[in-house]
Design an enzyme around this catalytic site. Structure first.
Site, mmCIF file in Angstrom:
data_model
loop_
_atom_site.group_PDB
_atom_site.id
_atom_site.type_symbol
_atom_site.label_atom_id
_atom_site.label_comp_id
_atom_site.label_asym_id
_atom_site.label_seq_id
_atom_site.Cartn_x
_atom_site.Cartn_y
_atom_site.Cartn_z
ATOM 1 N N GLU A 251 28.014 36.169 51.389
ATOM 2 C CA GLU A 251 28.703 37.167 50.455
ATOM 3 C C GLU A 251 29.206 38.289 51.458
ATOM 4 O O GLU A 251 28.268 38.868 51.906
ATOM 5 C CB GLU A 251 27.998 37.668 49.207
ATOM 6 C CG GLU A 251 27.223 36.380 48.691
ATOM 7 C CD GLU A 251 28.357 35.724 47.892
ATOM 8 O OE1 GLU A 251 29.631 36.176 47.807
ATOM 9 O OE2 GLU A 251 27.929 34.624 47.410
ATOM 10 N N CYS A 285 31.552 45.991 46.462
ATOM 11 C CA CYS A 285 32.465 44.857 47.041
ATOM 12 C C CYS A 285 33.229 44.209 46.381
ATOM 13 O O CYS A 285 34.259 44.079 47.091
ATOM 14 C CB CYS A 285 31.798 43.759 47.904
ATOM 15 S SG CYS A 285 30.480 43.044 46.074
HETATM 16 P P1 NAD Z 1 25.308 45.107 56.697
HETATM 17 O O1 NAD Z 1 26.157 43.961 57.354
HETATM 18 O O2 NAD Z 1 25.926 45.975 58.201
HETATM 19 O O3 NAD Z 1 23.928 45.012 56.212
HETATM 20 C C1 NAD Z 1 23.659 43.999 55.725
HETATM 21 C C2 NAD Z 1 22.443 43.219 55.898
HETATM 22 O O4 NAD Z 1 22.472 42.298 57.387
HETATM 23 C C3 NAD Z 1 21.133 43.675 55.871
HETATM 24 O O5 NAD Z 1 20.109 43.769 55.106
HETATM 25 C C4 NAD Z 1 21.227 44.466 57.653
HETATM 26 O O6 NAD Z 1 19.713 44.629 57.430
HETATM 27 C C5 NAD Z 1 21.595 43.286 58.400
HETATM 28 N N1 NAD Z 1 22.326 42.971 59.308
HETATM 29 C C6 NAD Z 1 22.683 44.107 59.492
HETATM 30 N N2 NAD Z 1 22.880 43.870 61.374
HETATM 31 C C7 NAD Z 1 22.307 42.441 61.167
HETATM 32 C C8 NAD Z 1 22.509 41.472 62.597
HETATM 33 N N3 NAD Z 1 23.323 41.865 63.607
HETATM 34 N N4 NAD Z 1 22.727 39.794 62.313
HETATM 35 C C9 NAD Z 1 21.532 40.124 60.664
HETATM 36 N N5 NAD Z 1 21.202 40.760 60.002
HETATM 37 C C10 NAD Z 1 21.768 42.126 60.354
HETATM 38 O O7 NAD Z 1 26.470 45.512 55.662
HETATM 39 P P2 NAD Z 1 26.375 46.776 54.654
HETATM 40 O O8 NAD Z 1 26.833 48.064 55.512
HETATM 41 O O9 NAD Z 1 24.738 47.337 54.908
HETATM 42 O O10 NAD Z 1 26.102 46.759 53.661
HETATM 43 C C11 NAD Z 1 28.348 46.881 52.945
HETATM 44 C C12 NAD Z 1 28.771 45.401 53.512
HETATM 45 O O11 NAD Z 1 28.067 44.697 52.251
HETATM 46 C C13 NAD Z 1 30.037 46.080 52.534
HETATM 47 O O12 NAD Z 1 31.159 45.527 53.607
HETATM 48 C C14 NAD Z 1 30.174 45.019 50.881
HETATM 49 O O13 NAD Z 1 31.594 45.125 50.614
HETATM 50 C C15 NAD Z 1 29.375 43.690 51.780
HETATM 51 N N6 NAD Z 1 29.141 43.225 49.976
HETATM 52 C C16 NAD Z 1 28.989 42.375 49.888
HETATM 53 C C17 NAD Z 1 28.917 41.763 48.362
HETATM 54 C C18 NAD Z 1 29.113 40.022 47.888
HETATM 55 O O14 NAD Z 1 28.341 39.891 47.071
HETATM 56 N N7 NAD Z 1 30.127 40.240 48.625
HETATM 57 C C19 NAD Z 1 27.575 42.586 47.816
HETATM 58 C C20 NAD Z 1 26.953 43.786 48.437
HETATM 59 C C21 NAD Z 1 28.042 43.850 49.573
#
Ligand code: NAD
Length: 488
Positions: A251, A285
């Site tokens: 997602e 998102c």
């Molecule tokens: P992010 O990808 O940086 O982090 C999300 C999660 O991934 C966190 O738990 C983080 O610790 C983990 N993470 C970070 N780097 C990682 C790696 N290399 N390997 C594995 N895990 C890792 O995202 P963010 O900036 O914190 O969150 C915002 C993003 O999430 C936006 O793009 C938003 O649109 C998206 N989002 C999508 C939905 C959906 O349902 N489609 C819902 C909420 C947020």
């Protein structure tokens, strides 16, 4: 008693543990340290995977009804603790308390939905062939990992946990490092209320997500990853192994268009667009990232929108009357400023906001609001060449575009690499239907500011993700399909 987060935020094999190190959790409105969380490494993650593997046979063998009963108990306990949970969430995420409470209650509804879906996840019997019937069974995929973001730190976590557990999969949760406290507390409540056996629901907090998740992904015993976060990290998870396949739900980011047709109820469309844009300070998102308004109603619509924006109250999320909190951090604020500066350079006009927010002199805001606040902002005269027209802003900025006909609006709305959510406002059913049908988004909201319901599948097309969460489709992500061919 809630877990003392400064001592133990890791739930591994039925025990709350501390890590070798801790990290600070900040209130994003004041930048004060509100707590410390355990900073786990790959060893703890692999110990949790051992426990999940050990717990799997017994958990998959429990009846679907027993699992549903445990999840419903979790949902009831979440409702009972809603005020405490909302306060924890606001303290580390910054969103207004009423939004946090709404998210908590929505999480409880999702858990109830998962409980019910687990009881319906049966298979089928095929027509008799020579020698015997065929059966299609659905079996839990196995130990799962749920990686969740900071922006909806409760609902994203509970949605994954509920579906995984209902399907019979043990699950390890890895909350975002900005918001470990709400995730930890939800895990504690669900595990305790449901009387879950050791290893069935576990939690790992860490500041080293790549390393910790990488260790788990390298182990083929982990059978499922469900990730909500950025498209960049989502893509990296898919690329992470070339030796074994694993079920992966993603997602990811979005770039939602909203289209206001000429026959929309303008006051309610203005209210809905403002809600869909500025909730969680635009860090959603499914936040509206582009607003298309039909030329014939633009002059009437804009003041209604600006009135809604002017009514927003920026401040600490826990303070009475606040409707817009801070951004999660200054990196988020930098992106917002970059988008606004680029749009203005390319000819947009700032119709509201357009600057960092600081408490007005002599006002009633509490002192010490040093977080990354930005004024709710509307840009008019936006065009498709601007950065904001293609990049996800993740902040309280709304660019407004004018369109002349339906085809043009739908085509421009579809011009994005993302495909999560789109909003349309109008009354002629035929036009709404045509647009809903042609919009390339996993979710289309018709006159609706909040298109998230447990009974509807949630997820995106294109670079917004794969698989769905919620709806009758959601549990599929945690089930394998097995064909049994019989000669009797
Ligand atoms: P992010 O990808 O940086 O982090 C999300 C999660 O991934 C966190 O738990 C983080 O610790 C983990 N993470 C970070 N780097 C990682 C790696 N290399 N390997 C594995 N895990 C890792 O995202 P963010 O900036 O914190 O969150 C915002 C993003 O999430 C936006 O793009 C938003 O649109 C998206 N989002 C999508 C939905 C959906 O349902 N489609 C819902 C909420 C947020």
């Amino acid at each position: 008693m809630p877990v003392d987060p400064s001592t133990a935020t890791l739930l591994i094999d039925g025990e709350w543990r501390t890590g070798a190190a801790t990290f600070e959790v900040l209130d994003p409105a004041t930048l004060e340290v509100v707590a410390h969380a355990a900073d786990a490494g790959p060893e703890e993650a692999l110990t949790a995977l051992d426990a999940a593997c050990a717990a799997f046979p017994a958990w998959r063998a429990t009846s679907a009804e027993e699992r549903a009963t445990a999840l419903r108990a979790g949902a009831a306990a979440i409702r009972a603790a809603a005020d405490t949970l909302a306060a924890i969430m606001t303290g580390e995420n910054g969103k207004p308390l009423h939004e946090a409470r709404g998210e908590v209650m929505g999480s409880a509804r999702m858990l109830d939905w998962a409980a019910e879906e687990g009881r319906r996840a049966g298979g089928r019997v095929t027509p008799q062939a020579a020698g015997g019937p065929g059966l299609v069974l659905r079996a839990p995929v196995g130990p799962a990992l749920a990686i969740t973001p900071w922006n909806f730190p409760a609902s994203m976590l509970v949605r994954k946990v509920g579906l995984a557990l209902a399907a019979g999969c043990p699950v390890i949760v890895k909350p975002a490092e900005q918001t470990p406290l709400i995730g930890t507390e939800l895990v504690r409540i669900i595990a305790e209320a449901g009387g879950l056996p050791a290893g069935v629901l576990q939690s790992i907090t860490t500041t080293r997500p790549a390393e910790v998740v990488g260790a788990l992904l390298a182990d083929p015993r982990l059978r499922k990853v469900s990730f909500t976060g950025s498209t960049e990290v989502g893509l990296s998870l898919i690329r992470s192994t070339d030796t074994h396949l694993r079920r992966t739900s993603l997602e990811l980011g979005g770039h939602s268009p909203a289209i206001v047709f000429e026959d929309a109820d303008l006051p309610s469309a203005a209210a809905a667009v403002a809600a869909a844009k500025f909730a969680n300070a635009g860090q959603s998102c499914i936040a509206v990232n582009r607003l298309f308004v039909h030329r014939s109603v633009y002059e009437a619509f804009l003041p209604l929108l600006l009135e809604r924006v002017a009514a927003l109250r920026v401040g600490h999320g826990a303070d009475e009357g606040t409707t817009l909190g801070p951004l999660i951090d200054f990196a988020g604020l930098d992106k917002v400023e970059r988008h606004v500066a680029d749009a203005v350079k390319r000819g947009a006009t700032v119709a509201a906001g357009g600057r960092r927010w600081s408490p007005p002199e002599g006002g009633t805001a509490r002192p010490g609001l040093g977080g990354a606040f930005y004024e709710p902002t509307v840009l008019t005269g936006a065009d498709d060449s601007m950065l904001i027209s293609s990049e996800e802003t993740f902040g309280p900025v709304l660019p407004v575009y004018v369109f002349d006909d339906e085809d043009e609006a739908v085509e421009r709305a579809n011009t994005t690499d993302y495909g999560l959510a789109a909003y349309i406002f109008g009354s002629a059913l035929a036009r709404l239907w045509r647009a809903a049908d042609r919009l390339e988004f996993g979710i289309v909201a018709v006159n609706d500011p909040a298109p998230v319901r447990p009974e509807l599948p949630f997820g995106g097309m294109k670079n917004s993700g794969q698989e769905r969460e919620g709806g009758s489709e959601g549990i599929d992500a945690y089930l394998e399909t097995k064909s049994i061919s019989m000669k009797l």
